[in-house]
Design a protein around this motif. Structure first.
Motif, mmCIF file in Angstrom:
data_model
loop_
_atom_site.group_PDB
_atom_site.id
_atom_site.type_symbol
_atom_site.label_atom_id
_atom_site.label_comp_id
_atom_site.label_asym_id
_atom_site.label_seq_id
_atom_site.Cartn_x
_atom_site.Cartn_y
_atom_site.Cartn_z
ATOM 1 N N ARG A 314 0.839 -1.205 0.000
ATOM 2 C CA ARG A 314 0.000 0.000 0.000
ATOM 3 C C ARG A 314 0.868 1.246 0.000
ATOM 4 O O ARG A 314 1.829 1.354 0.750
ATOM 5 C CB ARG A 314 -0.915 -0.015 1.228
ATOM 6 N N LYS A 316 0.359 5.407 0.204
ATOM 7 C CA LYS A 316 -0.524 6.565 0.356
ATOM 8 C C LYS A 316 -0.008 7.776 -0.409
ATOM 9 O O LYS A 316 -0.796 8.631 -0.826
ATOM 10 C CB LYS A 316 -0.665 6.929 1.837
ATOM 11 N N ILE A 413 -5.332 9.067 5.694
ATOM 12 C CA ILE A 413 -5.851 8.151 4.670
ATOM 13 C C ILE A 413 -5.768 6.727 5.209
ATOM 14 O O ILE A 413 -4.690 6.258 5.580
ATOM 15 C CB ILE A 413 -5.048 8.282 3.362
ATOM 16 N N ILE A 420 -4.614 8.075 -3.398
ATOM 17 C CA ILE A 420 -3.159 8.210 -3.414
ATOM 18 C C ILE A 420 -2.806 9.660 -3.728
ATOM 19 O O ILE A 420 -3.454 10.307 -4.558
ATOM 20 C CB ILE A 420 -2.516 7.248 -4.437
#
Length: 581
Positions: A314, A316, A413, A420
């Motif tokens: 992941r 951000k 987030i 993103i």
């Protein structure tokens, strides 16, 4: 035990026969008491059911609730640990245990550091080099779990005879469809049974209290278990007039766009020679990535890393670092187009320079991003937010007002949000590097234009013109344009390929010098390797590769010295052997 079962029988006789759900719950309770699980909290008394947060009464039916022996063992252990100790002593003991855990973590960290140092020392000698160690992927356990689940679910049906289990209903196998329906019905009924079982337990406790009262004894007070905290659940977004009112300013400012370009529209060739440079011994080097390498990395970090793919790392926030007019903004549009996402532009020229309350609108931007996922939030030249000294011509932008709020919003987030933040940076030396790099989880260097990428670009551009011969050689043009930014090349190409020039292509073929001449007239110069190395050094200094590159430089130095000594010894042996003969 006999007295409790007698109480159960009296309560059961008082329940109407038509109340089948209550009877079902009571039978489950009788079965539980009969299996020596009675007297859970305060032995000899009726137990409490698991809380709904823990799973409810279904844990009792499945046998997943602790037995009386396990509870007694736990209570005895707790009593032994706390016997004769005051609250202050227990508090000190908890603090000591916490400190011990902290010391163990530090010791493990120190052990890992020493192992890494020993690995570097071992690699300095080519004859003791342990080689590359294959690491287990973080996604491997989930893949194995899915494989085991698949085999458990389907291996039985693969072995069953087709004449009995081959029929289908609405495209589904009949046993699977039946089991699925039974499962959903059981879960629906379980809620009612759970409530009835708790009512039955309440009646049993009341009867038990009445028995104590009839015998002239006082029913003891049993302290209930502490209810566990429910896991935090993010507040769902309610799509109503209030949300429309909150997100309206973002749309009114024309900050939202919907790019349509894809990553397939990005021209780029891979750096095929990089592997050969990496494995050189002892002089291993790390050449610059090509556009094709960055294109693949964008797919992993920004597209799959946006949260649309389970198991992907992941991300951000990602920074695109590179020279000006080098295609960074086009890459952001390609990521948004690949995600089929909206792009919200918070570049200072279109955001802080014209917005009266930028911090309030920034909150609305991230709310809009959450409401219309997937979303790419974009900022051009993010270094202006963290500038050490604001030039007079940039003061009207008020970009530094976003410094604290932007970092806070990115941090908020969640992992489930398909959002993103991508920022581009062309002059990182004009900013406070550390706070700027802290808001980004990854840095991607957008490379200077190379021969392979320009060949693909020019081949596509020129072959779209019918007057250009199909066998036109673009290699010479790609060679002379290396190092110029994509933005400058496209502008010069459009200035040269006017309608008048297109008409004359059959008479006067296009030469590489025409586009180069336009670039030279504007005073533009190609970026050489030395200038681009500054961007690479910056990314390494503030990125995760700093320690690794230092270790590789050390390994190369020692291995080179080792090979020189070995060559010298070998030469001396050969001279000695020649002298003896």
């Amino acid at each position: 035990m006999a007295g409790q079962l007698a109480v159960v029988q009296r309560v059961a006789s008082s329940i109407p026969a038509r109340n089948c759900l209550a009877g079902t719950g009571l039978l489950e309770l009788v079965f539980w008491l009969g299996s020596e699980n009675y007297g859970f909290y305060g032995y000899g008394f009726f137990p409490e059911y698991p809380y709904e947060i823990e799973g409810g009464t279904i844990l009792v039916v499945r046998g997943d609730y602790p037995t009386i022996e396990e509870k007694q063992e736990l209570d005895e252990k707790t009593l032994k640990e706390t016997k004769g100790k005051t609250k202050e002593q227990m508090k000190e003991e908890r603090a000591r245990l916490k400190e011990e855990q902290k010391m163990k973590a530090q010791l493990a960290k120190e052990t890992k550091r020493k192992e890494d140092e020993n690995m570097v020392k071992a690699r300095c000698n080519p004859f003791s080099d342990p080689g590359y160690q294959i690491q287990e992927s973080a996604a491997l356990p989930s893949v194995n779990e899915a494989l085991i689940g698949y085999r458990a679910a389907w291996s039985l049906f693969d072995e069953l005879p087709k004449e009995k289990f081959g029929e289908t209903i609405y495209g589904y196998m009949k046993p699977l469809l039946t089991e699925d329906l039974m499962k959903s019905m059981h879960l629906e009924c379980r809620k009612v049974i759970d409530e009835m079982m708790r009512l039955d337990l309440k009646l049993l406790i009341q009867k038990h209290q009445a028995d104590f009262k009839s015998m002239g004894r006082k029913f003891p007070k049993i302290k209930p278990r502490k209810k566990p905290k429910a896991p935090p659940v993010p507040k769902p977004i309610i799509y109503d007039k209030k949300l429309i009112k909150q997100t309206a300013p973002v749309f009114d400012l024309n900050l939202v766009t919907k790019p349509t370009v894809k990553l397939s529209d990005v021209f780029g060739d891979l750096n095929y020679a990089a592997y050969n440079f990496n494995i050189r011994d002892p002089n291993a080097t790390f050449p610059f990535p090509a556009y094709g390498d960055i294109k693949d990395r964008l797919r992993l970090s920004c597209v799959l890393g946006c949260g649309i793919q389970d198991g992907a790392t992941r991300r951000k926030s990602v920074m695109l670092l590179g020279p000006e007019r080098n295609g960074k903004q086009f890459l952001v549009d390609a990521v948004a187009g690949e995600l089929n996402a909206i792009k919200i532009d918070i570049t200072p020229e279109v955001f802080t320079a014209i917005v009266h309350k930028p911090l309030k609108v920034l909150t609305q931007v991230f709310l809009t991003a959450k409401a219309f996922q997937p979303t790419v939030i974009f900022m051009k030249n993010v270094e202006r937010v963290f500038a050490t000294k604001v030039p007079p011509e940039d003061k009207y932008l008020k970009a530094q007002s976003l410094k604290t709020a932007l970092a806070k919003q990115i941090k908020q987030i969640s992992a489930d949000d398909k959002i993103i933040f991508i920022g581009t940076c062309s002059n990182p030396w004009a900013a406070r590097a550390k706070p700027m790099m802290n808001i980004f989880e990854e840095i991607l260097i957008v490379p200077r234009t190379d021969y392979g990428t320009l060949s693909q670009f020019l081949q596509t551009k020129l072959l779209n013109i019918r007057s250009i011969p199909r066998d036109y050689c673009v290699q010479s043009m790609a060679q002379v344009l290396r190092g110029y930014s994509f933005g400058d090349i496209i502008t010069a190409f459009e200035e040269v390929m006017t309608p008048e020039r297109l008409v004359r292509l059959n008479v006067t073929p296009l030469s590489p010098g025409e586009i180069l001449e336009v670039l030279l007239q504007k005073g533009l110069e190609p970026m050489d390797v030395v200038d681009f190395q500054k961007y690479v050094d910056f990314s390494i200094q503030y990125g995760p590769l700093k320690t690794e590159r230092e270790n590789y430089a050390k390994i190369n130095l020692f291995r080179e010295d080792f090979y020189k000594k070995e060559a010298k010894k070998k030469g001396e042996k050969e001279k000695g052997a020649a002298a003896n003969t």
